[in-house]
Design a protein around this motif. Structure first.
Motif, mmCIF file in Angstrom:
data_model
loop_
_atom_site.group_PDB
_atom_site.id
_atom_site.type_symbol
_atom_site.label_atom_id
_atom_site.label_comp_id
_atom_site.label_asym_id
_atom_site.label_seq_id
_atom_site.Cartn_x
_atom_site.Cartn_y
_atom_site.Cartn_z
ATOM 1 N N ARG A 412 9.498 7.055 -8.557
ATOM 2 C CA ARG A 412 9.228 5.740 -7.978
ATOM 3 C C ARG A 412 9.299 5.783 -6.457
ATOM 4 N N ILE A 416 6.185 4.988 -3.898
ATOM 5 C CA ILE A 416 6.337 3.893 -2.928
ATOM 6 C C ILE A 416 6.146 4.410 -1.502
ATOM 7 N N ASN A 417 6.767 5.536 -1.178
ATOM 8 C CA ASN A 417 6.624 6.102 0.164
ATOM 9 C C ASN A 417 5.189 6.523 0.452
ATOM 10 N N LYS A 420 3.136 3.351 1.216
ATOM 11 C CA LYS A 420 3.462 2.793 2.538
ATOM 12 C C LYS A 420 2.971 3.694 3.661
ATOM 13 N N VAL A 425 -0.547 -0.747 0.920
ATOM 14 C CA VAL A 425 -0.029 -2.041 0.471
ATOM 15 C C VAL A 425 -0.972 -3.137 0.966
ATOM 16 N N VAL A 433 -1.272 -2.886 -4.623
ATOM 17 C CA VAL A 433 -1.456 -1.617 -3.917
ATOM 18 C C VAL A 433 -2.922 -1.204 -4.043
ATOM 19 N N TRP A 457 2.438 -3.326 -8.274
ATOM 20 C CA TRP A 457 3.418 -2.252 -8.154
ATOM 21 C C TRP A 457 3.899 -1.764 -9.517
ATOM 22 N N LEU A 461 3.416 2.062 -10.993
ATOM 23 C CA LEU A 461 4.529 2.955 -11.297
ATOM 24 C C LEU A 461 4.568 3.334 -12.775
#
Length: 584
Positions: A412, A416-417, A420, A425, A433, A457, A461
Motif C-alpha cells: 500500500r 501510494i508513494n 504521489k 492524484v 487516482v 484509492w 489498492l
C-alpha cells in the motif's frame, strides 16, 4: 548496529550463482581462510538463506544464514563475520581483549574506549585505522564483538590508550545474535605463553572488586564520569591491580584442553543418554527423531551451554543416531519415506544404566519441575505478497524486483508513494487516482485498457494486491522465519467411513504447524480412549496423517484451539463435530 530490534524485509534461499559469488567474496575479504574452511563456512549443498533487513537506524543490511545461525552480514558492500563464525574461526581477525564488565555496555550499543583494553604481554595486535577487529574477554579467546579500529595501533600507543578505540558493529547477545540459536561463547584457552609471560599476564588479568566496579564507566563513550575515569585508569592500570581469581564468570575448566568438536561430541552423548534415561518412555515409541532432538535432547542440555550438532564430529543427527544404533542402544527405522523414528530403546544397556544424571542448577530445576516436555507454542503466520514479472515496473522504483516478498502495508505504501511522486492524484477529487501506462499494464484487464482512466484509492489498492502472487512467512519460536510462495495449507480434519461401517477421524498437515503427528496421536488415544494410527498421507510428499476411531472432532478441536492456541482460520473441518446427544 544491532543493539535494538531490526525489521526483516525478505528471507529467501540463496541462488547457486549467488552462493559461488559469496564464496569468492569471503575468500577476498578473509584471505587467511583456506579453501576447505571457505567451503565449510559457505556450504555447497546445505540450506543457505539471504535475509535482507533494516537496522533500527535505517541501515540496509544483508545477512547470510546457515544452519539457523547468521554467519556473515554485508553492509555497504563490506562483508563481516558474526560471533557465531568467529567462534569457529577465532583467529580470523586481529583480536583485542577487554574486561567482562564491559560487555554489557557494548551490547547496549556503546563503542569501546582505549582505556578498557587489556595490554597482553606480547603487545597489542598491529592494525591500521579502519581495519576490522575482534574483541574478546580476559580468560577466553572466543570473540564477543567485532568492530572497526578508530586509529592504528601506533596511534593508540602514542595517545597513551586514551580516546575511542573501536566502532562496535555487532556483539554477542545483540539482536543479530538472538536471531540464531542463542548459544554462548565456547571456552577457548588463551594462546600458550612461556612461564615468564604467564607470570606477567597473571597480574594483568586479575582485578579487585573496587576496580571492576569502576570499569562499568571506564571504557565507554558518552558516560558522565568519562573524563574522571580516564584519569583513574592512568593512575591505576589493570596490571597494577591486586590479585583476584575472578575472571568475569567465564568457564575455564578441564574442557579447555579439548577441541570444540570434542566438547560438542561429549555434550551430544550426555544429552542423548540423559533424554533416554529420564524423559523418553516406552509409551512414547515410535518417536520421530526430530521430536527426540527438539523436545527431549535440547531440554537436557545443561544451563549455559548450547547443543549444536553441526559443531560435532557427526555433523548430522542421523549420523549420530546410526552410531548409537550400532552400539545397540536404540533402533531407528524409516516408517515413512524420508522420516526416521526411534522404534526401540534398550534401557538396560550399560551406557544408560551407568549414566549419572547431572545435578541441575536451582534456576533450571525450577523451570523444568513437573514438566516432561516443553510446551508447544504456535508459529507466527504472516501473509505476504510476491512481486510477479508483470508487476515489476510498478515496484522497481522502490528498489524491489521480481520475486521480492512484501507485506500488505508495504504494498500500500509503495503504491501510494508511486501515485504521489508521479502526480497521479486527481486534482479535482483526491479520492481518485489517474492511471498512467504502468498502472494500466499492471492492474487493468485487457478490455479495460481504453475505458478505465481513473480508479478510487481502495479499488486501486485492492486490484494491486489481487495481481500479486500470494505468499506467507512462518516463524517458529526461537527459529529463523521461513518464507514460502502460495498459501499455507490449513490443518485438515475429515470424517471417513470404513468397510466395517465405522467412522474414523482423519487429520492432516500437522507438520506445517510444528506439530508431531505421533505426539498428537498419543494424546488423542488417551483422551478419546480410542485406537489411533499414523500413516503416510495420500498424495502428499513426506507428510503423515493421524486416524482416530470414531468422530473425535470435538476432542481434536479442543486440543488445537484451546491447548495449542492455533488460530481457527488455519483449521478446516471443525464443523464436523457431532451434535450434542448424537451418537458418534
Amino acid at each position: 548496529m544491532f543493539a535494538k530490534a531490526f525489521r526483516v524485509k525478505s528471507n529467501t534461499a540463496i541462488k547457486g550463482s549467488d552462493r559461488r559469488k559469496l564464496r569468492a567474496d569471503v575468500t577476498t575479504a578473509f584471505p587467511t581462510l583456506g579453501t576447505d574452511q571457505v567451503s565449510e563456512l559457505v556450504p555447497g549443498k546445505e540450506e543457505l538463506n539471504v535475509v535482507k533487513l533494516y537496522a533500527h537506524k535505517g541501515d540496509a543490511v544483508t545477512v547470510y544464514v546457515s544452519g539457523g545461525n547468521p554467519i556473515l552480514f554485508e553492509l555497504e558492500k563490506n562483508l563481516y563475520p558474526t560471533v557465531y563464525t568467529l567462534w569457529s574461526y577465532p583467529d580470523l581477525l586481529p583480536t583485542f581483549t577487554t574486561w567482562p564488565l564491559v560487555l554489557e555496555k557494548l551490547v547496549g550499543g556503546a563503542d569501546l574506549m582505549l582505556p578498557g583494553l587489556v595490554m597482553p604481554p606480547a603487545g597489542l595486535p598491529q592494525v591500521q585505522k579502519g581495519d576490522l577487529c575482534a574483541i574478546s574477554l580476559v580468560g577466553n579467546r572466543a570473540p564477543v564483538a567485532i568492530g572497526v579500529a578508530a586509529m592504528s595501533t601506533a596511534e593508540m600507543l602514542t595517545s597513551g590508550l586514551k580516546g575511542r578505540g573501536f566502532s562496535v558493529l555487532h556483539t554477542y547477545q545483540d539482536h543479530l545474535w538472538r536471531s540464531g540459536n542463542k548459544s554462548s561463547p565456547p571456552s577457548i584457552a588463551p594462546l600458550a605463553l612461556d612461564s615468564a609471560d604467564l607470570s606477567e599476564e597473571k597480574g594483568s588479568v586479575q582485578v579487585d572488586s573496587t576496580l571492576q566496579g569502576d570499569m562499568r564507566h571506564m571504557t565507554l563513550e558518552g558516560e558522565e564520569e568519562n573524563g574522571e575515569v580516564h584519569q583513574a585508569c592512568e593512575d591505576k592500570s589493570p596490571s597494577e591491580a591486586p590479585e583476584d581469581t575472578s575472571t568475569g564468570g567465564l568457564n575455564q575448566d578441564s574442557t579447555d584442553s579439548k577441541t570444540l568438536q570434542e566438547q560438542m561430541d561429549e555434550l551430544l552423548q550426555q544429552c542423548f543418554l540423559h533424554a533416554l534415561k529420564c524423559r523418553v518412555k516406552k509409551a512414547d515409541l515410535p518417536l520421530l527423531t526430530s521430536t527426540f532432538l527438539g523436545s527431549h535432547m535440547f531440554s537436557c542440555c545443561p544451563e549455559g551451554r548450547q547443543l549444536d550438532i553441526k559443531k560435532s564430529s557427526y555433523k548430522k543427527l542421523s549420523k549420530f543416531l546410526q552410531q548409537m544404533q550400532q552400539e545397540q542402544i536404540i533402533q531407528v527405522k524409516e516408517l515413512s519415506k524420508g522420516v526416521e523414528s526411534i522404534v526401540a530403546v534398550d534401557w538396560k544397556h550399560p551406557r544408560i544404566t551407568s549414566f549419572v544424571i547431572p545435578e541441575p542448577s536451582p534456576t533450571s530445576q525450577t523451570i523444568q519441575e513437573g514438566s516432561r516436555e516443553q510446551p508447544y507454542h504456535p508459529p507466527d503466520i504472516k501473509p505476504l505478497y510476491c512481486v510477479p514479472a508483470s508487476m515489476t515496473l510498478l515496484f522497481q522504483e522502490s528498489g524491489h524486483k521480481k520475486g521480492s516478498f512484501l507485506e500488505g502495508s508495504e504494498v500500500r505504501m509503495i503504491v501510494i508513494n508511486y501515485a504521489k511522486k508521479n502526480d497521479l492524484v486527481d486534482a479535482d477529487n483526491k479520492n481518485l487516482v489517474k492511471l498512467d501506462p504502468i498502472l494500466c499494464d499492471c492492474i487493468l484487464e485487457k478490455n479495460e485498457q481504453h475505458t478505465v482512466m481513473k480508479l478510487p484509492w481502495d479499488s486501486l489498492l485492492t486490484r494491486c494486491l489481487e495481481k500479486l502472487q500470494p505468499a506467507y512467512q512462518v516463524t517458529f519460536p526461537g527459529q529463523e522465519p521461513i518464507v514460502k510462495k502460495g498459501r499455507i495449507c490449513p490443518i485438515d480434519i475429515t470424517l471417513a467411513q470404513r468397510a466395517s461401517n465405522k467412522k474414523v477421524t482423519v487429520v492432516r498437515n500437522l507438520e506445517a504447524y510444528g506439530l508431531d503427528p505421533y505426539s498428537v496421536a498419543a494424546i488423542l488415544q488417551q483422551r478419546c480412549q480410542a485406537s489411533t494410527t499414523v500413516t503416510p498421507a495420500p498424495g502428499a510428499k513426506d507428510s503423515l496423517q493421524v486416524q482416530i476411531q470414531g468422530n473425535q472432532v470435538h476432542h481434536l478441536g479442543w486440543l488445537l484451539l484451546e491447548e495449542y492456541q492455533l488460530p481457527r482460520k488455519h483449521i478446516q473441518g471443525l464443523e464436523k463435530a457431532p451434535k450434542p446427544g448424537k451418537k458418534k
